[in-house]
Design an enzyme around this catalytic site. Structure first.
Site, PDB file in Angstrom:
ATOM      1  N   HIS A 141      -3.687  12.006  -2.945  1.00  0.00           N
ATOM      2  CA  HIS A 141      -3.523  11.964  -1.482  1.00  0.00           C
ATOM      3  C   HIS A 141      -4.307  13.102  -0.833  1.00  0.00           C
ATOM      4  CE1 HIS A 141       0.657  10.044  -2.386  1.00  0.00           C
ATOM      5  NE2 HIS A 141      -0.153   9.087  -1.987  1.00  0.00           N
ATOM      6  N   LYS A 200      15.568   2.204   2.174  1.00  0.00           N
ATOM      7  CA  LYS A 200      15.559   2.531   0.745  1.00  0.00           C
ATOM      8  C   LYS A 200      15.682   4.045   0.547  1.00  0.00           C
ATOM      9  CE  LYS A 200      12.309   1.863  -2.996  1.00  0.00           C
ATOM     10  NZ  LYS A 200      10.931   1.573  -3.235  1.00  0.00           N
ATOM     11  N   ARG A 243      -8.170   3.781  -5.293  1.00  0.00           N
ATOM     12  CA  ARG A 243      -8.285   4.393  -6.622  1.00  0.00           C
ATOM     13  C   ARG A 243      -9.053   3.474  -7.552  1.00  0.00           C
ATOM     14  NH1 ARG A 243      -1.990   5.309  -6.955  1.00  0.00           N
ATOM     15  NH2 ARG A 243      -2.260   3.550  -5.580  1.00  0.00           N
ATOM     16  N   SER A 271       2.291   8.261  -7.096  1.00  0.00           N
ATOM     17  CA  SER A 271       3.591   8.926  -6.912  1.00  0.00           C
ATOM     18  C   SER A 271       4.582   8.453  -7.969  1.00  0.00           C
ATOM     19  CB  SER A 271       4.140   8.645  -5.509  1.00  0.00           C
ATOM     20  OG  SER A 271       3.305   9.230  -4.538  1.00  0.00           O
TER      21      SER A 271
HETATM   22  P1  ADP Z   1       2.295   3.457   0.330  1.00  0.00           P
HETATM   23  O1  ADP Z   1       3.705   3.873   0.417  1.00  0.00           O
HETATM   24  O2  ADP Z   1       1.689   3.013   1.635  1.00  0.00           O
HETATM   25  O3  ADP Z   1       1.941   2.558  -0.828  1.00  0.00           O
HETATM   26  P2  ADP Z   1       1.426   5.909  -0.905  1.00  0.00           P
HETATM   27  O4  ADP Z   1       2.203   7.051  -0.410  1.00  0.00           O
HETATM   28  O5  ADP Z   1       1.667   5.471  -2.311  1.00  0.00           O
HETATM   29  O6  ADP Z   1       1.520   4.744   0.106  1.00  0.00           O
HETATM   30  O7  ADP Z   1      -0.136   6.170  -0.690  1.00  0.00           O
HETATM   31  C1  ADP Z   1      -0.720   6.298   0.581  1.00  0.00           C
HETATM   32  C2  ADP Z   1      -2.207   6.019   0.457  1.00  0.00           C
HETATM   33  O8  ADP Z   1      -2.795   6.874  -0.506  1.00  0.00           O
HETATM   34  C3  ADP Z   1      -2.541   4.595   0.016  1.00  0.00           C
HETATM   35  O9  ADP Z   1      -3.677   4.165   0.727  1.00  0.00           O
HETATM   36  C4  ADP Z   1      -2.881   4.738  -1.445  1.00  0.00           C
HETATM   37  O10 ADP Z   1      -3.791   3.751  -1.878  1.00  0.00           O
HETATM   38  C5  ADP Z   1      -3.524   6.104  -1.442  1.00  0.00           C
HETATM   39  N1  ADP Z   1      -3.451   6.726  -2.758  1.00  0.00           N
HETATM   40  C6  ADP Z   1      -2.391   6.851  -3.556  1.00  0.00           C
HETATM   41  N2  ADP Z   1      -2.717   7.474  -4.707  1.00  0.00           N
HETATM   42  C7  ADP Z   1      -4.033   7.754  -4.628  1.00  0.00           C
HETATM   43  C8  ADP Z   1      -4.987   8.374  -5.497  1.00  0.00           C
HETATM   44  N3  ADP Z   1      -4.659   8.835  -6.712  1.00  0.00           N
HETATM   45  N4  ADP Z   1      -6.253   8.492  -5.066  1.00  0.00           N
HETATM   46  C9  ADP Z   1      -6.594   8.012  -3.855  1.00  0.00           C
HETATM   47  N5  ADP Z   1      -5.785   7.405  -2.998  1.00  0.00           N
HETATM   48  C10 ADP Z   1      -4.509   7.276  -3.378  1.00  0.00           C
END
Ligand code: ADP
Length: 170
Positions: A18, A42, A93, A131
């Site tokens: 992120h 949730k 990713r 995450s």
């Molecule tokens: P959501 O709850 O919307 O799925 P996340 O908190 O998991 O979102 O992620 C927010 C954004 O960050 C999304 O666009 C996701 O694709 C991106 N993201 C998550 N992990 C990575 C990573 N390792 N590298 C690049 N972008 C990422």
């Protein structure tokens, strides 16, 4: 430099993937708002207040000055309109992200054609980080220091010391 953009997500918790996307976006846009999705339906491992605080600390430590952190409920496009932002940042990713992000972008275009979705591609050292993986490893006492900033690592350690029985899909 372009104007304002919003980087939405659950950030449960915020990790180095992120942060990589945020750094890239902050180089392109004048102002970037990290918008933490509350998800009231949730219970998550970290409350919305905790997730906001972890992002704020990370941004401060990373010395990125043109970033604000906020939370939102409801549709992401409605949040963007409420802050008069017309660019939504998402991260990419691996190839499997593409289909999900593309589907979501098409749905959001339907809902709000005035909003553009901009995808940044992550650095290769972050492609394996999610995450979910971070929570799973941390819940089992593994080392996540190469995946999250130090403040998030400390928060995970505290959380799992408190609640060793927590389900990892939270
Ligand atoms: P959501 O709850 O919307 O799925 P996340 O908190 O998991 O979102 O992620 C927010 C954004 O960050 C999304 O666009 C996701 O694709 C991106 N993201 C998550 N992990 C990575 C990573 N390792 N590298 C690049 N972008 C990422």
């Amino acid at each position: 430099m372009l104007k304002k953009a919003v980087f939405p997500g659950s950030f449960n918790p915020f990790h180095l993937g992120h942060l990589d996307i945020l750094r890239r976006a902050a180089r392109v846009f004048e102002q970037v708002i990290v918008a933490v999705y509350e998800n009231p339906s949730k219970p998550l491992l970290f409350t919305v207040e905790e997730r906001i605080e972890l992002v704020r600390e990370t941004v401060k430590d990373a010395q990125i000055s043109n970033v604000q952190v906020a939370s939102f409920r409801g549709l992401t496009v409605d949040y963007l309109k409420s802050v008069e932002a017309y660019v939504m940042i998402r991260g990419l990713r691996v190839f499997s992200d593409f289909e999900f992000e593309f589907r979501m972008a098409l749905a959001n275009q339907r809902l709000a054609p005035e909003i553009e979705i901009v995808n940044f591609m992550t650095g290769e050292q972050y492609i394996h980080i999610s995450s979910t993986t971070v929570r799973e490893i941390a819940s089992l006492g593994g080392d996540v220091s190469s995946m999250v900033p130090p403040n998030v690592e400390a928060a995970l350690r505290r959380r799992f010391a408190d609640k060793t029985s927590l389900s990892t899909d939270m």
